[in-house]
Structure formats: structure tokens, C-alpha cells
Design a protein around this motif. Structure first.
Motif, PDB file in Angstrom:
ATOM      1  N   LYS A  99      -8.289  -1.848  -4.793  1.00 41.41           N
ATOM      2  CA  LYS A  99      -9.652  -2.602  -5.087  1.00 41.41           C
ATOM      3  C   LYS A  99      -9.772  -2.746  -6.683  1.00 41.41           C
ATOM      4  CE  LYS A  99     -12.144  -2.088  -0.856  1.00 41.41           C
ATOM      5  NZ  LYS A  99     -12.816  -1.135   0.054  1.00 41.41           N
ATOM      6  N   ARG A 111      -2.758  -5.489   0.740  1.00 38.28           N
ATOM      7  CA  ARG A 111      -2.210  -4.330   0.942  1.00 38.28           C
ATOM      8  C   ARG A 111      -1.123  -4.317   1.998  1.00 38.28           C
ATOM      9  NH1 ARG A 111      -6.855  -5.084   3.326  1.00 38.28           N
ATOM     10  NH2 ARG A 111      -7.159  -4.402   5.223  1.00 38.28           N
ATOM     11  N   GLU A 169       0.721  -1.191   0.025  1.00 34.12           N
ATOM     12  CA  GLU A 169      -0.032   0.067   0.061  1.00 34.12           C
ATOM     13  C   GLU A 169       0.948   1.253   0.019  1.00 34.12           C
ATOM     14  OE1 GLU A 169      -2.856   0.281   3.377  1.00 34.12           O
ATOM     15  OE2 GLU A 169      -0.996   0.267   4.793  1.00 34.12           O
ATOM     16  N   TYR A 180      -6.325  -5.465  -3.226  1.00 37.48           N
ATOM     17  CA  TYR A 180      -6.521  -4.899  -1.783  1.00 37.48           C
ATOM     18  C   TYR A 180      -6.194  -6.135  -0.725  1.00 37.48           C
ATOM     19  CZ  TYR A 180      -9.111  -2.410   1.745  1.00 37.48           C
ATOM     20  OH  TYR A 180      -9.254  -1.833   2.846  1.00 37.48           O
ATOM     21  N   GLU A 197      -6.764   2.911  -1.291  1.00 37.51           N
ATOM     22  CA  GLU A 197      -7.755   1.840  -1.289  1.00 37.51           C
ATOM     23  C   GLU A 197      -8.553   1.640  -2.324  1.00 37.51           C
ATOM     24  OE1 GLU A 197     -10.087   2.226   2.371  1.00 37.51           O
ATOM     25  OE2 GLU A 197     -11.651   0.938   1.345  1.00 37.51           O
TER      26      GLU A 197
END
Lengths: 269, 294
Positions: free
Chosen positions: B139, B147, B113, B144, B135
């Protein structure tokens, strides 16, 4: 061998120590390391060792995991202990030919070994509970005042975090190159130390070439993603002190006070 | 007609680029003309492939689209911005994001992330907004659930999807894939292509796919074939694959499926030319077969 070094290997767990602000952990560890070298008293070690184990229990990192960090320094540890043991003048309690052992030497070597061991254990505990990223963030923040002396703090932190990212990749690559050379009949295990070092050359050259190529690619990728230095940069996870961090700072001070009083007021041992 | 109304996001006119090779004294010893009079126009929201063998100048062209290089001659406009003007650098790089070939060498951070957020951090987006966009784009690319992982534990295809997510978080109008699938296995390649196709169709992101795999090109709206720094031919995939001679000159070969279909045509089977997948070919053959019976 490189895989054995615990420094830079995060131990995943959910503990108070893990959740602390990395700045507290870095400052605390530095304080702890410096404190190890400031006394020559048995009671001081009791406090230092006791505190280490208290933090270790809080961190939920198993002791066996932390001890692994000692492996790479084992030789140095023995070496310093032996040197101190044999070459410290004082009251002799054992003599065999030219070899003589002194009480002072014994004391010094045991203390020195303790210092080194807990230096490594303490810093391992910090790196095991702090992700490398948090660590570089903390250093960037803590060293920020140095910017006024034209120290490129952001760049150094960025370099560290990139180095950390590429260590596993380069380790893997070294492994791959070694296997490729071994398949062609290279021998890395036998011969004298010098011979073995010379045999490493066919590993180092391709490794360096590849590292430079990777650096070039990465620089391009960073450029493409609008990287232009530390100015005007925001953080996805900025460091913010919480209540527990102030509590931790307070505990650090309490540790210093406790250590000082133990060393000063308890009888010298 | 609606497609026609859309404006050009990439407009290259007579684009040329020269690399100068220098000796130790810094004197120019050789000039390599990597791009030589390239005219390319790409409409917003389209899926364009740029084909070419090694050394055809396709990667140099890709680097121009991101202003990693700028024109020696000619002009290149990205969404109306002139790439010759250094003032536009950051704006162009936010408009046209780039995914490179080697998955390992383009991931900067140690956590998925944080890598996706890297570009946003660079342009000074506030923290809350970064978290939100990271986020969202994780996705979109289906990454996701990874992450918090280290990029080192991901497969090549997953790493490339992380890289795509990093570009998507910048909310670009255009995404350029510079041989982004070249180092992947078939499964990874499919996952990356599916991801970009979805982004093209759902988010209407312009995709410029630079590749030397003919199979990947079949899904594009329009194809440019490059040879020695020039555009050798262009058109829809169907049109381009018909030019077997030109393709050969460019050291390329039409996909196997197209070759089979062309052979069938030559043998007198009445089969349509617009077949690019094994499934489609099987369907068509079955249809023909049942036609004979009926």
C-alpha cells in the motif's frame, strides 16, 4: 514454438480443483500416470478417460486449452503409433508387399497412443490448475524426507521456482536477439537442419552470456534480502491440508479400486 | 537544531576497497582500488545522493552499505554495527535495504506479493506477520492492486516499486537505491522517485540515492560526488552545482535548469540560485517579469 507449451501455464479460474492443495494434485497426477501403464484392458481406459473428463469438467478448464499441450508431442505420438503398428508380430490382417499389419499391433499402437495422450493431458490439467509456485512448494514438502539422504530439497525447489520466473524473460530475450540478428541479415528459416542449427549459434552465445549475468545479479539481490538457505525460513503461504484435500485423497484411492476392479472383473476386451 | 541532534546511520571512515584480478592459476595479476579513503557520514532520516560517472566507485560503495562487500581498509558502521564483522550480516541487511538497477534481475518470486514477502520469509518472520507487513508495504508503494499479478506483466517502474516494497517490508531504517532508475523511462523514473521521497518524508526512512542523473539529485538534502574511488566534493545540491569545474572533472554536468539559472546570473539577472525544477524557474521568471512592469 516455446510459447505453445502449456506445461507451466496457469489457467486462471476458480474451481474445486484449483483450490485443492498442490500436494494432492501432484500425488494424484503421479498416481494417474502410473495407473495408465499398468493395464492392457479396454475397460481400464474407459475408467481412466472417464475420470479425466470428470476432473476436467470440475476444473472449468476448457478442453481446447488442455489439448494444446499435445502439439509438441504430436510427432512422437505418430512415431510410436506407427512403430507399434508395423513391427508387432501376431495375426496379420493386412499385407502389402513387405508391409504387414497385425491385430496385436493395431491394438498396441492404439493403447500406446492413448497412454501418451492421457499422460500429457493429465499432467497438463495439473499444471493448468496449479501455479508454478504452488507446484514447487508441493515438491519441496513432498520430497522433504529426502533431506535425510542429503538431497538439497529446498535448493532444488528454489532453483525450479527461479527457473520458472525467468523462462518468459529468456524467451523474450531470445526473440529480441533473433530479431537483432535478422536485422543484420541472419537467416534462421532456410537451409538444411544442420545449417539451421549452426545458424542458431549467434543466438545461443549472447543468450547464455545474458543468462549468466542475470544469475549473478539475482544472486546478489537474494543475498541483499537476507537469503541464507532453507534453514530458519518461514513461509508466506504455508501449505495446510483442508477437508476437501482429504476427500480428494479418498477419491484417488477410489479411482484405483475402480480401475482395479474394472480391469480384473470385466471381460477382457 | 533538531536535525543536528539525530545520530549518524552511516559512518564511513577512510573506507577503501580493492578488487584483485587473478589469472588462471589464481595468482593476483592486478589490484584495482575501487574505493580509496572515502569519508561519508549520513544522518538518520536524511535524503542523500551519491553522484558519479561510470567507474567512480559509487556502486562499490553501495554494496558496502549492505555488506555485500566489506572494507579492505578503514571502517564502515551501519547504525552502529561494524560491517567488517560477519556476525552482523543479517542485521545490517535488515537495517539497510537495497534496490538494484535491473528490475527483472532482482524479483525472485512469480507473484508480486510473494516477492515482497521473500525477505521476511528469509529472516523467519511468522506467517501472519508476513501477510500484514506485505499488505502494508504494498500500500505504501501504491502497488497493492497488483499484488496477485505476475512481475512479468508490470512496467519497469512498477517492478522497481515492487522491489522497494520488498525492502520496506523488512522495516529498514535506510534504503539504498543503486542506480535504481537507470533503466526506466521518464514516467517510471518519476514514480520511483516520488515513492522514495514519500517514504523519506512520511516514514523518515534514510534514503541513499546512487545515480548519475543530475536531475534526481536536486531533491536530496546532501550530495556526495565521487571520482575514482574518492569523494571529490560534497554539499547541498546548490553548493555542488556551483562547482562546475569539479563536476566537469568528474565527467558530470550540472542539470540544464541550473545551467540556465547560472547563465542568467552571469547575464546580470537577479535570480536566486536555488532553483531545480522547470515549474520553479517559470514561476521565478514570471515574478521577475511582473516586477519589471510594476
Amino acid at each position: 514454438m516455446i510459447r505453445n507449451i502449456t506445461i507451466g501455464q496457469y489457467y486462471v479460474a476458480d474451481s474445486v480443483i484449483h483450490r485443492l492443495d498442490p500436494r494432492v494434485k501432484v500425488t494424484g497426477t503421479l498416481l494417474y500416470i502410473v495407473s495408465l501403464f499398468l493395464f492392457h484392458n479396454f475397460w481400464g481406459y474407459v475408467v481412466a478417460v472417464g475420470c479425466f473428463f470428470a476432473v476436467m469438467v470440475l476444473s472449468k478448464v476448457p478442453f481446447s486449452y488442455i489439448v494444446r499441450g499435445l502439439k509438441p508431442i504430436f510427432f512422437m505420438l505418430v512415431f510410436t503409433a506407427v512403430l507399434n503398428l508395423f513391427w508387432t508380430p501376431g495375426t496379420v490382417f493386412f499385407r502389402f508387399g513387405a508391409i504387414q499389419l497385425t491385430w496385436e499391433g493395431l491394438r498396441k499402437s492404439v493403447f500406446m497412443a492413448f497412454r501418451l495422450i492421457f499422460l500429457v493431458l493429465g499432467s497438463s490439467l495439473m499444471t493448468l490448475t496449479t501455479t508454478p509456485n504452488q507446484l514447487t512448494d508441493a515438491l519441496e514438502k513432498l520430497l522433504r524426507p529426502l533431506r535425510h539422504l542429503h538431497v538439497p530439497v529446498h535448493e532444488i525447489a528454489m532453483m525450479m521456482s527461479i527457473a520458472l520466473r525467468f523462462i518468459p524473460i529468456l524467451v523474450e530475450e531470445t526473440d529480441r536477439i533473433m530479431k537483432a540478428q535478422m536485422a543484420r541479415g541472419a537467416d534462421f528459416e532456410s537451409g538444411s537442419v544442420l545449417q539451421r542449427l549452426r545458424n542458431m549459434l549467434p543466438i545461443l552465445v549472447p543468450l547464455f552470456v545474458s543468462a549468466i549475468r542475470r544469475a549473478n545479479d539475482l544472486a546478489l539481490a537474494m543475498d541483499a534480502r537476507c537469503y541464507h538457505g532453507g534453514d530458519g525460513r518461514t513461509k508466506m503461504h504455508p501449505l495446510r491440508y483442508q477437508g476437501r484435500d482429504f476427500a480428494a485423497y479418498f477419491i484417488c484411492i477410489a479411482y484405483c479400486v475402480l480401475l482395479y476392479s474394472a480391469v480384473t472383473y470385466l471381460p477382457m476386451l | 537544531m533538531k536535525e543536528q541532534a539525530k545520530k549518524y546511520i552511516i559512518e564511513a571512515e577512510n573506507l577503501a576497497h580493492e578488487y584483485a584480478r587473478r589469472d588462471e592459476n589464481g595468482d593476483v595479476t592486478e589490484i584495482v582500488r575501487a574505493l580509496d579513503g572515502v569519508d561519508v557520514q549520513i544522518r538518520e532520516g536524511s535524503f542523500v545522493a551519491v553522484l558519479g560517472a561510470n567507474g567512480s566507485g559509487k556502486s562499490t560503495f553501495a554494496k558496502h552499505l549492505n555488506r555485500l562487500l566489506f572494507p579492505t581498509e578503514g571502517t564502515l558502521y551501519i547504525d552502529g554495527m561494524d560491517t567488517a564483522d560477519s556476525e552482523n550480516t543479517l542485521a545490517i541487511r535488515q537495517t539497510a535495504g537495497m534496490v538494484f538497477q535491473n528490475p527483472d534481475n532482482q524479483i525472485i518470486a512469480n507473484i508480486v506479493e510473494e516477492d515482497v514477502g521473500f525477505g521476511l520469509e528469509n529472516v523467519g518472520v511468522p506467517t501472519d506477520e508476513i501477510l500484514l507487513r506485505v499488505e502494508e508495504s504494498l500500500k505504501e508503494t501504491g502497488m497493492y492492486s497488483y499484488r496477485r499479478h505476475s512481475p512479468n506483466h508490470l512496467s519497469g517502474g512498477q517492478k522497481q516499486r515492487v522491489a522497494i516494497a520488498g525492502v520496506m517490508a523488512m522495516r529498514p531504517k535506510c534504503i539504498i537505491l543503486d542506480e535504481a532508475t537507470a533503466m526506466l523511462d521518464p514516467v517510471g523514473r518519476k514514480s520511483v522517485l516520488d515513492t522514495i521521497k514519500r517514504l523519506n518524508q512520511k516514514e523518515h526512512i534514510t534514503v541513499v540515492l546512487i545515480t548519475h542523473y543530475m536531475e534526481e539529485v536536486t531533491q536530496a538534502d546532501y550530495v556526495y560526488v565521487m571520482k575514482q574511488g574518492t569523494v571529490a566534493c560534497s554539499g547541498t545540491p546548490g553548493e555542488v552545482f556551483q562547482n562546475v569545474g569539479t563536476l566537469k572533472e568528474c565527467r558530470l554536468e550540472a542539470p540544464q535548469i541550473t545551467q540556465i539559472v547560472q547563465e542568467l546570473c552571469r547575464a546580470g539577472v537577479s535570480i536566486t540560485n536555488e532553483i531545480y525544477s522547470v515549474e520553479r524557474l517559470a514561476e521565478e521568471l514570471l515574478r521577475l517579469k511582473s516586477g519589471f512592469k510594476g
